[in-house]
Write an enzyme that holds these catalytic residues in place. Structure first.
Site, PDB file in Angstrom:
ATOM      1  N   MET A 181      20.862  50.532 -16.718  1.00  0.00           N
ATOM      2  CA  MET A 181      20.597  51.228 -17.979  1.00  0.00           C
ATOM      3  C   MET A 181      21.717  50.926 -18.977  1.00  0.00           C
ATOM      4  SD  MET A 181      18.638  54.715 -17.030  1.00  0.00           S
ATOM      5  CE  MET A 181      20.072  55.698 -16.654  1.00  0.00           C
ATOM      6  N   GLY A 182      22.489  49.881 -18.691  1.00  0.00           N
ATOM      7  CA  GLY A 182      23.515  49.462 -19.649  1.00  0.00           C
ATOM      8  C   GLY A 182      24.761  50.342 -19.620  1.00  0.00           C
ATOM      9  N   HIS A 216      28.497  48.200 -11.964  1.00  0.00           N
ATOM     10  CA  HIS A 216      27.409  47.263 -12.296  1.00  0.00           C
ATOM     11  C   HIS A 216      27.850  45.814 -12.067  1.00  0.00           C
ATOM     12  CE1 HIS A 216      26.460  50.644 -15.283  1.00  0.00           C
ATOM     13  NE2 HIS A 216      25.366  50.581 -14.544  1.00  0.00           N
ATOM     14  N   GLN A 269      12.419  58.522 -16.731  1.00  0.00           N
ATOM     15  CA  GLN A 269      13.157  59.095 -15.603  1.00  0.00           C
ATOM     16  C   GLN A 269      14.078  60.237 -16.032  1.00  0.00           C
ATOM     17  OE1 GLN A 269      15.114  55.217 -14.687  1.00  0.00           O
ATOM     18  NE2 GLN A 269      16.950  56.445 -14.324  1.00  0.00           N
ATOM     19  N   ARG A 296      28.046  57.861 -17.217  1.00  0.00           N
ATOM     20  CA  ARG A 296      28.162  59.239 -17.711  1.00  0.00           C
ATOM     21  C   ARG A 296      29.597  59.765 -17.700  1.00  0.00           C
ATOM     22  NH1 ARG A 296      22.770  59.876 -15.163  1.00  0.00           N
ATOM     23  NH2 ARG A 296      21.327  60.479 -16.811  1.00  0.00           N
TER      24      ARG A 296
HETATM   25  P1  AMP Z   1      22.534  52.689 -13.900  1.00  0.00           P
HETATM   26  O1  AMP Z   1      22.852  51.828 -15.062  1.00  0.00           O
HETATM   27  O2  AMP Z   1      23.393  53.913 -13.808  1.00  0.00           O
HETATM   28  O3  AMP Z   1      21.060  52.976 -13.759  1.00  0.00           O
HETATM   29  O4  AMP Z   1      22.922  51.859 -12.611  1.00  0.00           O
HETATM   30  C1  AMP Z   1      22.385  50.583 -12.365  1.00  0.00           C
HETATM   31  C2  AMP Z   1      22.708  50.199 -10.954  1.00  0.00           C
HETATM   32  O5  AMP Z   1      24.118  50.193 -10.767  1.00  0.00           O
HETATM   33  C3  AMP Z   1      22.127  51.185  -9.926  1.00  0.00           C
HETATM   34  O6  AMP Z   1      21.646  50.459  -8.813  1.00  0.00           O
HETATM   35  C4  AMP Z   1      23.319  52.018  -9.566  1.00  0.00           C
HETATM   36  O7  AMP Z   1      23.243  52.574  -8.267  1.00  0.00           O
HETATM   37  C5  AMP Z   1      24.439  50.983  -9.642  1.00  0.00           C
HETATM   38  N1  AMP Z   1      25.728  51.661  -9.820  1.00  0.00           N
HETATM   39  C6  AMP Z   1      26.041  52.609 -10.747  1.00  0.00           C
HETATM   40  N2  AMP Z   1      27.308  53.032 -10.575  1.00  0.00           N
HETATM   41  C7  AMP Z   1      27.804  52.343  -9.518  1.00  0.00           C
HETATM   42  C8  AMP Z   1      29.073  52.323  -8.841  1.00  0.00           C
HETATM   43  N3  AMP Z   1      30.075  53.116  -9.213  1.00  0.00           N
HETATM   44  N4  AMP Z   1      29.220  51.487  -7.800  1.00  0.00           N
HETATM   45  C9  AMP Z   1      28.196  50.678  -7.400  1.00  0.00           C
HETATM   46  N5  AMP Z   1      26.992  50.650  -7.996  1.00  0.00           N
HETATM   47  C10 AMP Z   1      26.794  51.461  -9.040  1.00  0.00           C
END
Ligand code: AMP
Length: 277
Positions: free
Chosen positions: A27-28, A34, A58, A184
């Site tokens: 989600m950037g 990431h 979501q 966040r």
């Molecule tokens: P998001 O942008 O928050 O939807 O996350 C995208 C992907 O990055 C998802 O698969 C998350 O589980 C992964 N992700 C987010 N934060 C972390 C982190 N601290 N360590 C590893 N993967 C992460």
């Protein structure tokens, strides 16, 4: 690095990609969590595709869809540096055009934890990830252990719907003081940021108790809860010790367990977890 903003552009670029395709949906507002997924995808595939899409379906009506942090320019610079081949950044209308009516529901594993606190959340996640898989057609897709329940839901969807790809779950990347990286975290004021270190402390406590031979799940839950409760800025939503596969709450830890929690600091809701095995 090529940027696709429409599904047609993305599919056209995919048609011209040779070899295995590693896909990282995000989600950037990218951070090192990431980027670790991108690096792993890079090691294991010939072509790397990253999507940036803040998925409206979501988020609950009272959640932070509108205020979710966004910084496309910075994200693109980071992805370019990681030698990403293609970035897919569709608009909301591109993914959910007028008259959109189809949804993916994964049952049971979505009932608890995040699923019960955020009704409809996993329906939105499963739907958008299924759509992204159909558009991108990856060989391997990479998800973070940080969102442990999400990873289980995606794996179940891929298995149940016979989707032709491998789901890879990578370790959680943390700040120096243990706080799991999250887009966040930027919402936290300095006091809340300091207070949020209690999450990793509670998970470390669980891990230590388990390693010293404590196998009563309720004892561990209570000790985690009492530690977090000492932090005045922390408001607990749940503290769970559950079967790592079914997410059913455990009485006795006699199989791999997921210790997970959701805690609010002011307006910011954070989740984190560790596996006890
Ligand atoms: P998001 O942008 O928050 O939807 O996350 C995208 C992907 O990055 C998802 O698969 C998350 O589980 C992964 N992700 C987010 N934060 C972390 C982190 N601290 N360590 C590893 N993967 C992460």
């Amino acid at each position: 690095m090529q940027i696709a903003k429409t599904i047609a552009e993305m599919k056209a670029l995919r048609m011209k990609s040779f070899g295995s395709v590693g896909f990282v949906p995000t989600m950037g507002y990218l951070h090192d969590g990431h980027l670790a997924l991108v690096k792993q995808a890079q090691d294991e595939n010939s072509v790397i595709i990253v999507s940036i899409f803040v998925n409206p379906t979501q988020f609950g009506p009272k959640e932070d869809f509108r205020t979710y942090p966004r910084d496309t320019e910075r994200d693109l610079a980071l992805l370019e540096k990681e030698r990403t081949d293609i970035v897919f950044m569709p608009s909301d209308k591109e993914i959910y055009p007028e008259g959109y009516r189809s949804w993916v529901e994964v049952e049971k594993v979505t009932d608890r934890l995040e699923g019960s606190c955020r009704p409809g959340h996993f329906r939105g996640v499963a739907t958008v990830v299924a759509k992204l898989f159909n558009i991108v057609e990856p060989t391997r897709a990479y998800f973070g252990q940080k969102d442990a329940q999400q990873a289980l839901v995606i794996k179940k969807m891929v298995a149940d719907l016979n989707m032709n790809l491998e789901v890879i779950v990578a370790a959680t990347v943390r700040e120096n003081d243990g706080l799991a990286m999250s887009s966040r975290n930027v919402y936290l004021n300095p006091q809340e940021r300091q207070a949020a270190t209690v999450l990793f402390k509670a998970l470390t406590l669980a891990q230590n108790l388990w390693e010293k031979g404590e196998s009563n799940a309720e004892t561990i839950r209570q000790k985690m809860t009492s530690l977090i409760s000492k932090e005045p800025l922390a408001k607990i939503e749940y503290v769970s010790i559950a079967d790592a596969e079914t997410l059913e709450e455990l009485t006795e830890i006699d199989k791999p367990a997921l210790a997970s929690l959701a805690v609010r600091f002011g307006k910011t809701r954070l989740i984190d977890n560790t596996i006890l095995e």
